[in-house]
Design an enzyme around this catalytic site. Structure first.
Site, PDB file in Angstrom:
ATOM      1  N   ASP A 266     -40.858  37.290  23.151  1.00  9.43           N
ATOM      2  CA  ASP A 266     -39.624  37.882  22.621  1.00  9.43           C
ATOM      3  C   ASP A 266     -38.615  38.163  23.750  1.00  9.43           C
ATOM      4  O   ASP A 266     -38.960  38.798  24.752  1.00  9.43           O
ATOM      5  CB  ASP A 266     -39.982  39.193  21.896  1.00  9.43           C
ATOM      6  CG  ASP A 266     -38.835  39.719  21.044  1.00  9.43           C
ATOM      7  OD1 ASP A 266     -37.716  39.876  21.587  1.00  9.43           O
ATOM      8  OD2 ASP A 266     -39.054  39.977  19.845  1.00  9.43           O
TER       9      ASP A 266
ATOM     10  N   CYS B 162     -45.338  39.405  25.031  1.00 15.83           N
ATOM     11  CA  CYS B 162     -44.744  38.576  23.984  1.00 15.83           C
ATOM     12  C   CYS B 162     -43.550  37.805  24.562  1.00 15.83           C
ATOM     13  O   CYS B 162     -42.851  38.292  25.455  1.00 15.83           O
ATOM     14  CB  CYS B 162     -44.284  39.434  22.805  1.00 15.83           C
ATOM     15  SG  CYS B 162     -43.633  38.453  21.423  1.00 15.83           S
TER      16      CYS B 162
ATOM     17  N   CYS C 143     -42.816  43.314  16.295  1.00 18.35           N
ATOM     18  CA  CYS C 143     -43.054  41.942  16.768  1.00 18.35           C
ATOM     19  C   CYS C 143     -42.923  40.946  15.611  1.00 18.35           C
ATOM     20  O   CYS C 143     -43.593  41.075  14.579  1.00 18.35           O
ATOM     21  CB  CYS C 143     -44.441  41.846  17.398  1.00 18.35           C
ATOM     22  SG  CYS C 143     -44.796  40.211  18.064  1.00 18.35           S
TER      23      CYS C 143
ATOM     24  N   HIS D 233     -45.340  44.767  21.475  1.00 15.25           N
ATOM     25  CA  HIS D 233     -44.168  45.588  21.140  1.00 15.25           C
ATOM     26  C   HIS D 233     -44.117  45.809  19.636  1.00 15.25           C
ATOM     27  O   HIS D 233     -44.544  44.959  18.856  1.00 15.25           O
ATOM     28  CB  HIS D 233     -42.875  44.935  21.651  1.00 15.25           C
ATOM     29  CG  HIS D 233     -42.533  43.628  21.002  1.00 15.25           C
ATOM     30  ND1 HIS D 233     -41.545  43.486  20.059  1.00 15.25           N
ATOM     31  CD2 HIS D 233     -43.069  42.394  21.140  1.00 15.25           C
ATOM     32  CE1 HIS D 233     -41.477  42.224  19.663  1.00 15.25           C
ATOM     33  NE2 HIS D 233     -42.387  41.540  20.301  1.00 15.25           N
TER      34      HIS D 233
ATOM     35  N   ARG E 231     -36.396  40.180  24.011  1.00 21.98           N
ATOM     36  CA  ARG E 231     -36.070  41.593  24.236  1.00 21.98           C
ATOM     37  C   ARG E 231     -37.142  42.330  25.026  1.00 21.98           C
ATOM     38  O   ARG E 231     -37.020  43.528  25.278  1.00 21.98           O
ATOM     39  CB  ARG E 231     -35.870  42.285  22.877  1.00 21.98           C
ATOM     40  CG  ARG E 231     -34.719  41.696  22.081  1.00 21.98           C
ATOM     41  CD  ARG E 231     -34.790  42.124  20.619  1.00 21.98           C
ATOM     42  NE  ARG E 231     -35.979  41.592  19.960  1.00 21.98           N
ATOM     43  CZ  ARG E 231     -36.281  41.829  18.682  1.00 21.98           C
ATOM     44  NH1 ARG E 231     -35.509  42.596  17.939  1.00 21.98           N
ATOM     45  NH2 ARG E 231     -37.364  41.290  18.151  1.00 21.98           N
TER      46      ARG E 231
HETATM   47 CO    CO Z   1     -43.169  39.787  19.658  1.00 21.43          CO
END
Ligand code: CO
Length: 198
Positions: free
Chosen positions: A44, A42, A101, A98, A46
């Site tokens: 993302d 992803c 998400c 994750h 993080r």
């Molecule tokens: Co995500």
């Protein structure tokens, strides 16, 4: 701040640190890459691939998009897979989702998110395939997180059915495809045990 000076300073420090630990690191790495892993994760912020599995530059080939989706018409992702499998000859492809998400969560909402709704439709398809199981989960966070897991499993299937990977598996090339999920709250990875081995 116009030129993001602090990032250039951080970069200088970082490169110096690596060079002091391993003189000639960059010079040597500039000549070729031979990563063993392709990471599909992803976007993302993080969930940074290299950091999570503690690998240095040169060790993991990375493709990231919203909600780690592998779409059969996505030339970007498919080109990454083809290059990784046929040229770099990676030994492992890791699809890593994750919990929590945002893309998966948005796919569960009946709201107008604009253009991205077209992308999220792929995750809604995953929901549709597993509607009986997901509808039975009453707790919304639990349902979302199960969809995060099912999305990874579905994308592992999509990786396997992509032409470069199915050809590699058929030809006996050493290649394993894994489905993992990461927990933001503790930084820990979990293997979803759906590994497909070539
Ligand atoms: Co995500």
């Amino acid at each position: 701040m116009k030129t993001l000076k602090h990032l250039f300073e951080s970069n200088q420090k970082w490169a110096k640190q690596i060079e002091s630990e391993q003189p000639g690191f960059f010079e040597q790495l500039s000549k070729q890459q031979s990563p063993e892993y392709l990471w599909i994760g992803c976007a993302d912020s993080r969930v940074p691939a290299n950091e999570i599995i503690d690998l240095r530059p040169g060790e993991v080939f990375v493709h990231r998009n919203i909600a780690n989706v592998v779409v059969h018409t996505d030339l970007n992702c498919l080109s990454v897979i083809q290059y990784a499998v046929e040229v770099l000859k990676v030994k492992h492809i890791i699809v890593c989702g994750h919990y929590g998400c945002g893309g998966v969560a948005a796919s569960l909402q009946d709201e107008d998110h604009g253009l991205i709704d077209n992308w999220l439709q792929h995750i809604r398809d995953v929901y549709r395939f597993h509607a009986a199981e997901l509808d039975a989960i009453e707790e919304p966070v639990e349902r979302r997180d199960r969809l995060c897991e099912l999305n990874v499993i579905e994308q592992v299937g999509n990786v396997c059915s992509s032409r470069p990977v199915s050809n590699a598996l058929k030809s006996g090339q050493q290649l394993n495809i894994h489905g993992w999920i990461y927990r933001l709250e503790d930084g820990i990875l979990k293997d979803l045990d759906v590994t497909v081995a070539g």
